[in-house]
Design a protein around this motif. Sequence first.
Motif, mmCIF file in Angstrom:
data_model
loop_
_atom_site.group_PDB
_atom_site.id
_atom_site.type_symbol
_atom_site.label_atom_id
_atom_site.label_comp_id
_atom_site.label_asym_id
_atom_site.label_seq_id
_atom_site.Cartn_x
_atom_site.Cartn_y
_atom_site.Cartn_z
ATOM 1 N N LYS A 1 61.133 -88.642 -29.070
ATOM 2 C CA LYS A 1 62.289 -89.050 -28.252
ATOM 3 C C LYS A 1 62.136 -90.458 -27.688
ATOM 4 O O LYS A 1 63.084 -91.032 -27.182
ATOM 5 C CB LYS A 1 62.449 -88.074 -27.074
ATOM 6 N N GLU B 1 56.649 -85.067 -33.349
ATOM 7 C CA GLU B 1 57.543 -83.948 -33.047
ATOM 8 C C GLU B 1 56.855 -82.926 -32.121
ATOM 9 O O GLU B 1 57.475 -82.327 -31.250
ATOM 10 C CB GLU B 1 57.918 -83.285 -34.369
ATOM 11 N N GLN B 2 55.538 -82.751 -32.342
ATOM 12 C CA GLN B 2 54.777 -81.734 -31.603
ATOM 13 C C GLN B 2 54.220 -82.244 -30.273
ATOM 14 O O GLN B 2 54.123 -81.505 -29.308
ATOM 15 C CB GLN B 2 53.560 -81.267 -32.441
ATOM 16 N N ILE C 1 53.727 -83.656 -26.806
ATOM 17 C CA ILE C 1 54.567 -83.811 -25.623
ATOM 18 C C ILE C 1 53.953 -84.852 -24.678
ATOM 19 O O ILE C 1 52.762 -84.803 -24.367
ATOM 20 C CB ILE C 1 54.692 -82.462 -24.851
ATOM 21 N N GLN D 1 60.479 -94.219 -32.158
ATOM 22 C CA GLN D 1 61.563 -94.225 -33.152
ATOM 23 C C GLN D 1 61.608 -95.571 -33.891
ATOM 24 O O GLN D 1 61.835 -95.620 -35.089
ATOM 25 C CB GLN D 1 62.901 -93.954 -32.471
ATOM 26 N N GLY E 1 56.954 -85.044 -20.567
ATOM 27 C CA GLY E 1 57.854 -83.897 -20.595
ATOM 28 C C GLY E 1 58.741 -83.772 -21.825
ATOM 29 O O GLY E 1 59.648 -82.952 -21.872
ATOM 30 N N GLN E 2 58.465 -84.583 -22.848
ATOM 31 C CA GLN E 2 59.302 -84.482 -24.066
ATOM 32 C C GLN E 2 58.489 -84.899 -25.296
ATOM 33 O O GLN E 2 57.448 -85.573 -25.165
ATOM 34 C CB GLN E 2 60.538 -85.374 -23.923
ATOM 35 N N PRO E 3 58.938 -84.511 -26.494
ATOM 36 C CA PRO E 3 58.199 -84.928 -27.693
ATOM 37 C C PRO E 3 58.197 -86.453 -27.833
ATOM 38 O O PRO E 3 59.183 -87.105 -27.461
ATOM 39 C CB PRO E 3 58.990 -84.300 -28.847
#
Length: 400
Positions: free
Chosen positions: A293, A282-283, A285, A298, A288-290
């Motif tokens: 994602k 979650e934290q 990056i 996942q 450019g995204q966690p």
Amino acid sequence: MLRKIIPPIASAARNFSICELPAHLQELQKTCHSFADRELKPVAAELDRDARFPAEQIAKLADLGLMRVTVDPEYAGSGLNMLALSLVVEELSRGCGSTGSIVSIHNCLFANLLNRVGAEEQKQHFFGKYSNNSIGVFALSESDAGSDVAALNTKAQREGDFWILNGTKAWVTSAKEAQYGVIFATVDTDLKYKGITAFLLDFDNATGLTVGPNEDKLGIRATSTCNLHLDNVRVRSSNVLGSIGGGFRLAMEQLDRARIGIASQALGIAQAALEAAVGYAEQRIAFGQPLLKLSSVQTRIAEMALRIESTRLLVRKAAVEIDRNERSTKACSMAKWFAGETATFAAHNCLQIMGGMGYVKNMPAERFYRDARITEIYGGVTDVQKTIVAEQVIEQLKGR
Ligand SMILES: Cc1cc2nc3c(=O)[nH]c(=O)nc-3n(C[C@H](O)[C@H](O)[C@H](O)COP(=O)(O)OP(=O)(O)OC[C@H]3O[C@@H](n4cnc5c(N)ncnc54)[C@H](O)[C@@H]3O)c2cc1C
């Protein structure tokens, strides 16, 4: 986004059950969950690094009645069942795999055994003499008798009203801290497993008993694991647990219960790995995204969750079968086998999700990995659980 549709992992895990847990077990689960967060998680890495027994934490757990979970109240126990003990071990292991192991082995292999089959005088003596934060051992294995435990060679020879024990027990969990224990020895090696007998031993007056050095282990490093050397140790015949020659059967019955404890320990470690992986992803990056994602991350999380929830069903089923006095060997072995592999799988994936940070000691993933591996070994290796499951399934199908 993911966070919005999925409730927090911890509360989802707490409420998960195939059928609702009774209120007192939900309360117990909550108590152990917050104990793990408050008292174990903050010190787990330090205990592991220093290979230090969690004495303070065990004393607090004893105050909560968790060192005699399934012992009757008349012997200072909590009078709960194996399902309760499984919940306790799972939640504590989520905070610290070593503490979970200590609580599991003592409760499942010693306290439960003495309470279940001990004679009234034996229970009064051992549970009465020692306070409820005392630790008991289960000394079955030897260097040449692990999976093939019927080959054990520690000898018991009758001398008047005493039995004289000679030999070396190996791999004894909590041997350094224990005050008492059950020692398995043979009264006649020619009788093979039919000669194996269980003896209760007071460590404080066992002349000839010495505890070997602590093994330098990969994981569960805050537990002690030592040899016990028995050199003409005298045990009163009134301290025979069960019958002469009945020790092998006792050990096998007790190992079913221990497998629930070990599976619960594995489950707690797997849950901790899942929670840590989600928290990190979650934290962190990347691009450019966690990390959360990324579909590959996942997928790893989904696979961990699937195995964890399936394990939880198997562990609960096995515990309920024991509590109902049903034939439970298959369920106990299935639970231990799958839980051990799940813990290793979850720890592996947690480490992978953390990348380089997963590989270093200031993150918990590498400890989860090291702690997880023992659950595939002690209490019967995974390979042996597979054989037990196959035998049970074949027997059941033949008997239809
Ligand atoms: C940290 C730790 C704590 C322990 N605590 C205790 C304790 O408190 N009390 C106690 O009594 N014991 C304890 N043990 C011992 C533990 O239960 C044994 O190590 C375990 O049962 C395996 O026995 P072994 O090590 O002799 O392996 P082995 O029996 O030599 O087996 C090694 C490998 O051979 C294969 N294998 C062996 N037999 C079979 C078979 N029949 N079918 C298929 N494959 C097989 C498997 O791949 C297995 O992993 C502990 C061990 C450790 C490491």
